[in-house]
Design a protein around this motif. Structure first.
Motif, short mmCIF file in Angstrom:
data_model
loop_
_atom_site.label_atom_id
_atom_site.label_comp_id
_atom_site.label_asym_id
_atom_site.label_seq_id
_atom_site.Cartn_x
_atom_site.Cartn_y
_atom_site.Cartn_z
N THR A 356 0.83 -1.20 0.00
CA THR A 356 0.00 0.00 0.00
C THR A 356 0.86 1.25 0.00
N ALA A 357 1.92 1.23 0.80
CA ALA A 357 2.82 2.38 0.87
C ALA A 357 3.48 2.64 -0.48
N GLY A 358 3.87 1.58 -1.16
CA GLY A 358 4.53 1.73 -2.45
C GLY A 358 3.63 2.35 -3.50
N PHE A 359 2.41 1.83 -3.60
CA PHE A 359 1.48 2.40 -4.57
C PHE A 359 1.09 3.83 -4.16
N GLY A 360 0.99 4.07 -2.87
CA GLY A 360 0.65 5.41 -2.39
C GLY A 360 1.73 6.43 -2.70
N LYS A 361 2.98 6.01 -2.63
CA LYS A 361 4.09 6.91 -2.96
C LYS A 361 4.01 7.33 -4.42
N VAL A 362 3.67 6.41 -5.28
CA VAL A 362 3.53 6.74 -6.70
C VAL A 362 2.32 7.64 -6.91
N ALA A 363 1.23 7.38 -6.20
CA ALA A 363 0.02 8.18 -6.34
C ALA A 363 0.25 9.63 -5.97
N ALA A 364 1.16 9.87 -5.03
CA ALA A 364 1.41 11.23 -4.57
C ALA A 364 1.92 12.13 -5.69
N THR A 365 2.56 11.56 -6.70
CA THR A 365 3.06 12.36 -7.81
C THR A 365 2.30 12.07 -9.10
N ALA A 366 1.22 11.31 -9.01
CA ALA A 366 0.43 10.95 -10.18
C ALA A 366 -0.60 12.03 -10.47
N VAL A 367 -1.38 11.82 -11.52
CA VAL A 367 -2.38 12.80 -11.93
C VAL A 367 -3.74 12.12 -12.11
N PRO A 368 -4.82 12.82 -11.78
CA PRO A 368 -6.14 12.21 -11.96
C PRO A 368 -6.44 11.97 -13.45
N MET A 369 -7.07 10.87 -13.74
CA MET A 369 -7.54 10.68 -15.10
C MET A 369 -8.56 11.78 -15.40
N PRO A 370 -8.45 12.47 -16.54
CA PRO A 370 -9.39 13.55 -16.82
C PRO A 370 -10.84 13.07 -16.80
N SER A 371 -11.67 13.83 -16.12
CA SER A 371 -13.09 13.49 -16.05
C SER A 371 -13.93 14.40 -16.94
N ILE A 372 -13.28 15.34 -17.62
CA ILE A 372 -14.03 16.26 -18.48
C ILE A 372 -14.59 15.48 -19.68
N PRO A 373 -15.77 15.89 -20.19
CA PRO A 373 -16.40 15.14 -21.28
C PRO A 373 -15.52 14.99 -22.51
N GLN A 374 -14.65 15.97 -22.75
CA GLN A 374 -13.79 15.93 -23.94
C GLN A 374 -12.85 14.73 -23.94
N MET A 375 -12.60 14.15 -22.75
CA MET A 375 -11.69 13.01 -22.68
C MET A 375 -12.24 11.82 -23.48
N GLY A 376 -13.55 11.75 -23.59
CA GLY A 376 -14.16 10.67 -24.35
C GLY A 376 -13.76 10.68 -25.82
N LYS A 377 -13.40 11.85 -26.33
CA LYS A 377 -12.98 11.97 -27.72
C LYS A 377 -11.54 11.55 -27.93
N THR A 404 -3.63 13.82 -33.08
CA THR A 404 -3.95 15.07 -32.38
C THR A 404 -4.98 15.89 -33.15
N ALA A 405 -4.80 15.98 -34.46
CA ALA A 405 -5.76 16.73 -35.29
C ALA A 405 -7.13 16.08 -35.26
N ASP A 406 -7.15 14.75 -35.30
CA ASP A 406 -8.44 14.04 -35.26
C ASP A 406 -9.15 14.26 -33.92
N ILE A 407 -8.38 14.25 -32.84
CA ILE A 407 -8.98 14.50 -31.51
C ILE A 407 -9.53 15.92 -31.46
N GLN A 408 -8.75 16.87 -31.94
CA GLN A 408 -9.19 18.26 -31.91
C GLN A 408 -10.48 18.45 -32.71
N THR A 409 -10.54 17.83 -33.87
CA THR A 409 -11.75 17.92 -34.69
C THR A 409 -12.94 17.29 -33.98
N ALA A 410 -12.72 16.14 -33.36
CA ALA A 410 -13.81 15.45 -32.65
C ALA A 410 -14.33 16.29 -31.47
N ILE A 411 -13.41 16.95 -30.77
CA ILE A 411 -13.81 17.78 -29.65
C ILE A 411 -14.64 18.97 -30.11
#
Length: 412
Positions: A356-377, A404-411
């Protein structure tokens, strides 16, 4: 601090007086106001929860009812169906007051108007920062987090006695071990952007840029920056060298690691028990950087949110903040689910377990998965492009920029 509210009611205290008493006792700001209002001792709360966490919530609900007089009705749901059912039922007033949820559902929930902000008050400081950030959209917190989950580097200590400092060190250690694979990461026919993301971020190429408050900026598609091009070039080189293979699926990666075919497996805590059952002494290390910057995996956070249609929203807020958010309940949830607690005190206690400590140490510098609707694109183009690069189907930078261009267009 939980205050005996029945005594206040028995004394006939008016709401304003109750508010003053509770605020003075707990110092909880908005959360304390919620506590005072919830002391009305009437009404009920309906909570959707999955089968694994229901037993823990049963005890928390009983304690809440005893303290406040507000009945809590627990309804067990299939976790995989909750998101769609919640969006469908809340507008019809048939949904619950509270539901368990993954943080990456929030963009969809907010866009559909089915949740309302939660007032953490001073208790916000009781959680790991990444957990609160994950449960927030555009600067507003929409849930009380209870668990954090992420991937890290699982190391067979018999084959690799020390943690690698860099990606090249990991590959060298894997080759020195004389195993079939220098390291393992699950891919499959469409690659796996989730498991490859730590390498991508080590090149300075997040999917989206962030605002000052840490929330994602949907207008800043950073995946196609110079770092993204560097990552794409690296992907192509690793595919050509045989270090990344689309033939290595999730099952194969796990099977090979359990068989001792590699010292390293990039994975989450869900694969640790089977490794230990196989007699492997494992350590959990940070994922080594390939691009020179910190390798940041995605963090997945689970929590509880309040329906926009709840008729007892203040009681719901108190139940989440003062009960679900407590060290006691979060520790109990950790024991049944195995996911690191979001509550910092509960996490510190759980960190006596080195896994648990090992995974927690990594989590401390990790980033949340984007929850914004655009992430679906993003998902529909991301993995297939990585797969094309790894399998040498074109110029890596050209394929990445087309993605990248395809994602931008989809968004748009």
């Amino acid at each position: 601090m939980m205050v005996k509210k029945k005594a206040l009611l028995a004394a006939g205290a008016v709401l304003a007086a109750a508010t003053l008493v509770l605020t003075g006792c707990s110092g909880g700001g908005a959360a304390s106001t919620a506590s005072a209002t919830a002391a009305a001792g009437s009404g009920s709360l309906t909570v959707w929860v999955d089968a694994d966490r229901a037993p823990v919530l049963k005890d928390a609900a009983a304690a809440f009812t005893q303290e406040t007089g507000v009945e809590v009705k627990l309804v067990q749901k299939d976790f995989t169906k909750i998101q769609d059912e919640f969006i469908a039922q809340v507008p019809t007033d048939k949904g619950p007051d509270i539901t368990i949820a993954a943080h990456d559902w929030l963009g969809n929930f907010v866009a559909n108007g089915v949740v309302q902000p939660v007032e953490l008050g001073d208790t916000a400081a009781n959680y790991q920062k990444v957990a609160v950030t994950a449960m927030s959209v555009e600067g507003k917190t929409y849930g009380v987090p209870y668990s954090i989950e992420n991937i890290a580097l699982l190391r067979n200590t018999a084959l690799a006695p020390t943690a690698p400092a860099t990606y090249d060190d990991m590959v060298a250690a894997g080759k020195a071990a004389g195993t079939e694979f220098p390291y393992l990461v699950q891919l499959g026919p469409d690659a796996d952007p989730y498991h490859l993301y730590p390498f991508q971020t080590s090149f300075g190429a997040p999917v989206f840029g962030t605002n000052a408050d840490g929330s994602y900026n949907a207008n800043d598609l950073s995946i196609g920056n110079a770092g993204g091009e560097g990552f794409a070039t690296w992907l192509g080189a690793q595919g050509a060298a045989g270090n990344l293979s689309l033939n290595v699926t999730s099952d194969i990666a796990k099977e090979k690691f359990l068989a001792g075919a590699s010292p390293f497996l990039i994975t989450g805590p869900w694969n640790v028990p089977d490794a230990q059952k196989a007699g492997i002494t494992v350590a959990v290390d940070p994922i080594p950087s390939a691009g020179g910057q910190t390798a940041q995996p995605f963090v997945g956070v689970q929590g509880f949110v309040v329906s926009a249609k709840s008729k007892n929203a203040l009681a719901a807020n108190e139940f989440l903040v003062n009960y679900i958010g407590s060290e006691k309940v979060q520790t109990a949830l950790y024991k049944v689910g195995g996911r690191a607690p979001a509550n910092t005190a509960a996490f510190e206690a759980a960190s006596s377990d080195p896994i648990t400590a090992g995974f927690g140490k990594v989590a401390a510098t990790a980033v949340p998965m984007p929850s914004i609707p655009q992430m679906g694109k993003v998902w529909q183009f991301w993995g297939v492009t990585e797969a094309a690069i790894i399998s040498q189907q074109g110029d890596p930078v050209g394929l990445w920029q087309k993605m990248t261009a395809d994602i931008q267009t989809a968004i748009k």
